[in-house]
Write a protein that holds these residues in place. Structure first.
Motif, PDB file in Angstrom:
ATOM      1  N   GLN A  72     -74.677 117.441  34.285  1.00 25.44           N
ATOM      2  CA  GLN A  72     -73.611 117.075  33.974  1.00 25.44           C
ATOM      3  C   GLN A  72     -74.053 114.864  34.431  1.00 25.44           C
ATOM      4  O   GLN A  72     -73.397 114.444  33.662  1.00 25.44           O
ATOM      5  CB  GLN A  72     -72.465 117.568  34.324  1.00 25.44           C
ATOM      6  N   VAL A  73     -73.670 115.043  35.487  1.00 18.26           N
ATOM      7  CA  VAL A  73     -73.575 114.119  36.628  1.00 18.26           C
ATOM      8  C   VAL A  73     -74.863 113.278  35.964  1.00 18.26           C
ATOM      9  O   VAL A  73     -75.240 111.649  37.215  1.00 18.26           O
ATOM     10  CB  VAL A  73     -73.049 114.318  37.689  1.00 18.26           C
TER      11      VAL A  73
ATOM     12  N   PHE B 247     -66.499 113.316  34.542  1.00 18.30           N
ATOM     13  CA  PHE B 247     -67.616 112.767  34.949  1.00 18.30           C
ATOM     14  C   PHE B 247     -67.771 111.889  33.100  1.00 18.30           C
ATOM     15  O   PHE B 247     -68.142 110.214  33.609  1.00 18.30           O
ATOM     16  CB  PHE B 247     -68.650 113.533  34.766  1.00 18.30           C
ATOM     17  N   PHE B 248     -67.367 112.036  32.402  1.00 19.05           N
ATOM     18  CA  PHE B 248     -67.023 111.628  30.961  1.00 19.05           C
ATOM     19  C   PHE B 248     -66.586 110.801  31.021  1.00 19.05           C
ATOM     20  O   PHE B 248     -65.195 110.690  31.376  1.00 19.05           O
ATOM     21  CB  PHE B 248     -66.765 112.447  29.744  1.00 19.05           C
TER      22      PHE B 248
ATOM     23  N   ASN C  80     -68.181 109.858  44.158  1.00 18.06           N
ATOM     24  CA  ASN C  80     -69.335 109.708  44.139  1.00 18.06           C
ATOM     25  C   ASN C  80     -71.119 110.196  43.763  1.00 18.06           C
ATOM     26  O   ASN C  80     -71.799 110.337  44.666  1.00 18.06           O
ATOM     27  CB  ASN C  80     -69.942 109.143  45.418  1.00 18.06           C
ATOM     28  N   TYR C  81     -70.380 111.479  42.627  1.00 21.54           N
ATOM     29  CA  TYR C  81     -71.323 112.129  42.438  1.00 21.54           C
ATOM     30  C   TYR C  81     -72.302 111.619  41.093  1.00 21.54           C
ATOM     31  O   TYR C  81     -73.007 112.334  41.184  1.00 21.54           O
ATOM     32  CB  TYR C  81     -70.679 113.147  41.739  1.00 21.54           C
ATOM     33  N   ALA C  82     -71.898 111.075  40.462  1.00 21.45           N
ATOM     34  CA  ALA C  82     -72.674 110.582  39.021  1.00 21.45           C
ATOM     35  C   ALA C  82     -73.425 108.995  39.442  1.00 21.45           C
ATOM     36  O   ALA C  82     -73.391 107.985  39.763  1.00 21.45           O
ATOM     37  CB  ALA C  82     -71.712 110.202  38.302  1.00 21.45           C
ATOM     38  N   PRO C  83     -74.748 109.161  39.781  1.00 20.72           N
ATOM     39  CA  PRO C  83     -75.501 108.266  39.615  1.00 20.72           C
ATOM     40  C   PRO C  83     -75.220 107.227  38.252  1.00 20.72           C
ATOM     41  O   PRO C  83     -75.446 107.558  37.443  1.00 20.72           O
ATOM     42  CB  PRO C  83     -77.046 108.656  39.989  1.00 20.72           C
TER      43      PRO C  83
ATOM     44  N   VAL D 231     -73.001 105.266  38.591  1.00 17.81           N
ATOM     45  CA  VAL D 231     -70.943 104.951  37.978  1.00 17.81           C
ATOM     46  C   VAL D 231     -70.594 104.852  39.413  1.00 17.81           C
ATOM     47  O   VAL D 231     -69.820 106.502  39.732  1.00 17.81           O
ATOM     48  CB  VAL D 231     -70.977 106.047  37.434  1.00 17.81           C
ATOM     49  N   PRO D 232     -70.686 104.591  40.047  1.00 13.34           N
ATOM     50  CA  PRO D 232     -69.674 104.904  42.015  1.00 13.34           C
ATOM     51  C   PRO D 232     -68.600 104.542  41.575  1.00 13.34           C
ATOM     52  O   PRO D 232     -67.850 105.301  42.301  1.00 13.34           O
ATOM     53  CB  PRO D 232     -70.414 103.330  42.195  1.00 13.34           C
ATOM     54  N   ASP D 233     -67.558 104.234  40.444  1.00 19.90           N
ATOM     55  CA  ASP D 233     -65.945 104.460  40.607  1.00 19.90           C
ATOM     56  C   ASP D 233     -65.986 105.839  40.000  1.00 19.90           C
ATOM     57  O   ASP D 233     -64.668 105.716  39.830  1.00 19.90           O
ATOM     58  CB  ASP D 233     -65.976 103.279  39.615  1.00 19.90           C
ATOM     59  N   ARG D 234     -66.777 106.316  39.637  1.00 15.71           N
ATOM     60  CA  ARG D 234     -66.137 107.561  38.886  1.00 15.71           C
ATOM     61  C   ARG D 234     -65.970 108.475  39.688  1.00 15.71           C
ATOM     62  O   ARG D 234     -66.724 109.136  40.645  1.00 15.71           O
ATOM     63  CB  ARG D 234     -67.322 108.131  37.582  1.00 15.71           C
ATOM     64  N   GLN D 235     -64.961 109.162  39.466  1.00 16.16           N
ATOM     65  CA  GLN D 235     -64.513 109.951  40.707  1.00 16.16           C
ATOM     66  C   GLN D 235     -63.660 111.134  39.448  1.00 16.16           C
ATOM     67  O   GLN D 235     -62.728 111.000  38.743  1.00 16.16           O
ATOM     68  CB  GLN D 235     -63.651 109.460  41.293  1.00 16.16           C
ATOM     69  N   MET D 236     -63.478 112.227  40.499  1.00 14.97           N
ATOM     70  CA  MET D 236     -62.165 113.301  40.181  1.00 14.97           C
ATOM     71  C   MET D 236     -61.215 113.268  39.822  1.00 14.97           C
ATOM     72  O   MET D 236     -60.253 112.780  41.651  1.00 14.97           O
ATOM     73  CB  MET D 236     -62.530 115.119  40.428  1.00 14.97           C
TER      74      MET D 236
END
Length: 678
Positions: free
Chosen positions: A290-291, A485-486, A519-522, A524-529
């Motif tokens: 997913q990530v 993530f999306f 920082n869980y998605a390579p 996409v550094p600004d993606r967060q829960m």
């Protein structure tokens, strides 16, 4: 009906002979006088010129035990009113309307009895109305024929705009959302006088899903059925019964979540031997794809298969034997019963293509040794969960179901996750239309024939059929945790709304338990829960499901094993449930007692605002002392700036104790309560 009951109805025929009903909660009108009826083929309109030929009434008060659920037994207490109608004319048509009136709401359905003037017929439209008393606050998503995965909007009914978010399903907006002012059910409403009203349906079989058109001026809601490829809504032969239309009503938000109306309106279990049906926790080779760390597909060069006769691996395929064993080892060591593996079978490279035959559901990729993995999992005491993604190719899946389920039996897969991403085949059908409604049921029945439990993704939203088919453990049918993530994810209030909407009809596979929140998605550094870690734990209690996924990857859990202890301990089947406090869009606190044990678990969550949750423990046994382990937000926790800050503490408690839990913005708390003196 007795007007002294909490909920009661009035039924009338107006001057035109149109059937109409009203719903009251005490002295308050929950639903104003609303019309009922149908438009059929052959220019038949069943909307007026009716006369009452007979009225029957009865009362029922019984108790039944679900195979699994939020409580160990359910009271089914209602008064039933059956109105027998005959439409006047050259050829009289008979129609019965059955009302079941519970203390906390109403269910009603239409029945077409056997009759000489109506045999086989087609439903063009159902014109059931739900006439609201005002411009209620609504918690709604668009009436998309092919997706329930939208963010919720909180607005007055007068501001409903189903196209405000654009289109997320596969297709065109004018096809999938043809009505700009239609919303999906379950629809949650709150009136200005504090009355809570929930509208949905129960026992959806042989009929299209009900959505609702909103009259933004008069606040009247009208049933709007999802069409099939020919524009029809149902094909009937008398005698025939429609699904139930449900209205849950209370002046307390907690009562909406406690209601068992929808389950009570479904038929008892049709599976005689249910000993093989077991709620469970599971992990998955899933989140890492997913990530974007790894992939479902084995190759990035599909031509390599067709032109050279073999795949050229991309080196990122997650469902390989060594990686799956890694997950099995972690699950076995930490008491997680099962493991789901996605992307194990050919041909994920083309899974969203608009063609009928995509997968064969039995052929693994070269690096996935199904026999070796099954043997290894059995040795480690871990049960494997099968994944059958159809890519929307429902006709192809139906042809291959027996082959797929025999394969599962051969290799010891006792449970299954199916998926229907992309457009539906047969072409022109919709995820929420009649053909697919019955396809999902066919898959559930087929799974039961092979003693397989099933979890369906991208289906129509559930309507309580888990009572009738208890191997139907859960479904997605909503905007799950993966949406963090999306795109822009799920807002902090999302999980406080879902129990009042999507979960009203049945359990959701929400996939909680993400521990690495930023920082869980390579790439996409600004993606967060939009959540704190403590809230992720609380979701195991507040987001009910007998299948609960520990959704993160082993390495992220290894960094927080003290918090992972709650996931290990929390139950997935329950003897009792207490809705402690609730307000849709703001907060929710639930306490549950584990099935067959004296252990209790509490989940408390909040939306955007921080708050204090005050919980009386008066539901505990009076003669016991317990140890409460509290997993709560750290003092500096915040979903946006410091989501992984948490603290764990232990205190002795009794039934006289009161817990005060501080919840950070977008935060939560989880509590495990176990007896000291057993």
């Amino acid at each position: 009906m007795n007007k002294h009951e909490i909920c009661w109805i009035e039924f009338t025929l107006n001057s035109n002979g149109t059937p109409q009903y009203s719903v009251y909660y005490g002295k308050d009108k929950a639903v104003l006088s609303s019309s009922m009826g149908f438009k059929l083929d052959q220019n038949i309109s069943l909307t007026e010129n009716f006369k009452v030929t007979k009225i029957d009434s009865t009362s029922v008060d019984e108790t039944w035990k679900p195979v699994w659920g939020e409580v160990s037994q359910i009271r089914n207490h209602y008064k039933q009113l059956t109105v027998h109608l005959a439409q006047q004319g050259e050829k009289s048509i008979l129609l019965d309307i059955i009302f079941k009136v519970f203390e906390d709401g109403v269910g009603f359905r239409y029945e077409f009895p056997s009759q000489p003037n109506l045999k086989s017929f087609i439903v063009r439209d159902e014109v059931t109305e739900f006439n609201m008393a005002g411009d209620h606050k609504a918690f709604w998503i668009p009436a998309d024929f092919d997706s329930n995965e939208y963010k919720y909007t909180t607005s007055p009914l007068s501001q409903v705009d189903a196209r405000k978010w654009g289109l997320i399903s596969s297709g065109k907006i004018e096809v999938n959302i043809p009505d700009q002012y239609a919303v999906q059910t379950p629809l949650m409403l709150k009136a200005a006088n504090g009355l809570y009203i929930n509208i949905h349906e129960a026992a959806l079989v042989d009929y299209s899903s009900m959505q609702m058109h909103v009259d933004r001026t008069n606040f009247k809601l009208t049933s709007s059925l999802v069409p099939d490829a020919r524009g029809n809504k149902a094909y009937m032969r008398a005698p025939f019964k429609t699904p139930w239309r449900t209205i849950i009503v209370s002046n307390k938000a907690t009562d909406i979540l406690s209601s068992k109306i929808i389950l009570n309106l479904n038929e008892p279990a049709k599976i005689e031997n249910t000993s093989w049906i077991k709620p469970m926790k599971f992990m998955g080779v899933w989140w890492e794809m997913q990530v974007g760390k790894t992939s479902w597909n084995y190759t990035d060069q599909m031509d390599s298969l067709y032109l050279k006769g073999k795949y050229i691996p991309n080196g990122r395929h997650a469902a390989n034997t060594a990686n799956v064993k890694h997950y099995i080892d972690f699950a076995s060591k930490n008491g997680i019963e099962s493991l789901l593996v996605e992307g194990w079978n050919k041909v994920w490279e083309e899974w969203t293509d608009d063609k009928e035959d995509k997968f064969d559901f039995v052929t693994p990729y070269p690096d996935f040794d199904v026999k070796e993995i099954s043997t290894y999992a059995k040795e480690k005491g871990v049960k494997m969960i099968m994944h059958n993604e159809t890519g929307g190719g429902a006709t192809s899946y139906e042809r291959q179901m027996d082959t797929a389920f025999r394969f599962m039996n051969k290799y010891g897969y006792g449970s299954l996750k199916t998926g229907y991403v992309s457009g539906i085949i047969p072409h022109g059908e919709h995820h929420d239309g009649l053909w697919m409604v019955n396809h999902y049921i066919r898959s559930i029945k087929k799974a039961a024939d092979y003693h397989v439990m099933i979890d369906i993704h991208e289906p129509t939203r559930p309507t309580g059929l888990q009572r009738t088919y208890p191997n139907f453990m859960a479904s997605e049918a909503g905007r799950g945790n993966e949406w963090n993530f999306f795109a822009d994810g799920n807002p902090p209030e999302h999980e406080t709304i879902l129990p009042f909407t999507r979960l009203i009809g049945g359990p959701m596979d929400y996939t909680p338990g993400i521990f690495k929140l930023r920082n869980y998605a390579p790439g996409v550094p600004d993606r967060q829960m939009h959540s704190t870690l403590a809230k992720q734990l609380a979701l195991y209690v507040t987001m009910y499901s007998p299948l609960q996924m520990a959704a993160d990857i082993p390495e992220n859990y290894a960094a927080h094993m003290d918090a992972f202890k709650f996931i290990q301990d929390v139950a997935v089947d329950w003897d009792d449930t207490k809705i402690v406090e609730a307000e849709p869009g703001e907060f929710l606190t639930i306490a549950r007692k584990a099935k067959g044990k004296v252990d209790w678990f509490i989940g408390a969550i909040t939306g955007t605002n921080s708050r204090e949750s005050v919980i009386s423990l008066d539901f505990l046994d009076k003669n016991r002392t317990y140890m409460a382990t509290i997993y709560e937000d750290g003092k500096d926790a915040n979903w946006k700036t410091n989501p992984e800050s948490y603290q764990i503490k232990k205190i002795k408690v009794t039934h006289k104790s009161v817990l005060k839990l501080l919840l950070a913005p977008g935060g939560g708390a989880a509590v495990s309560i176990k007896p000291i003196n057993k």
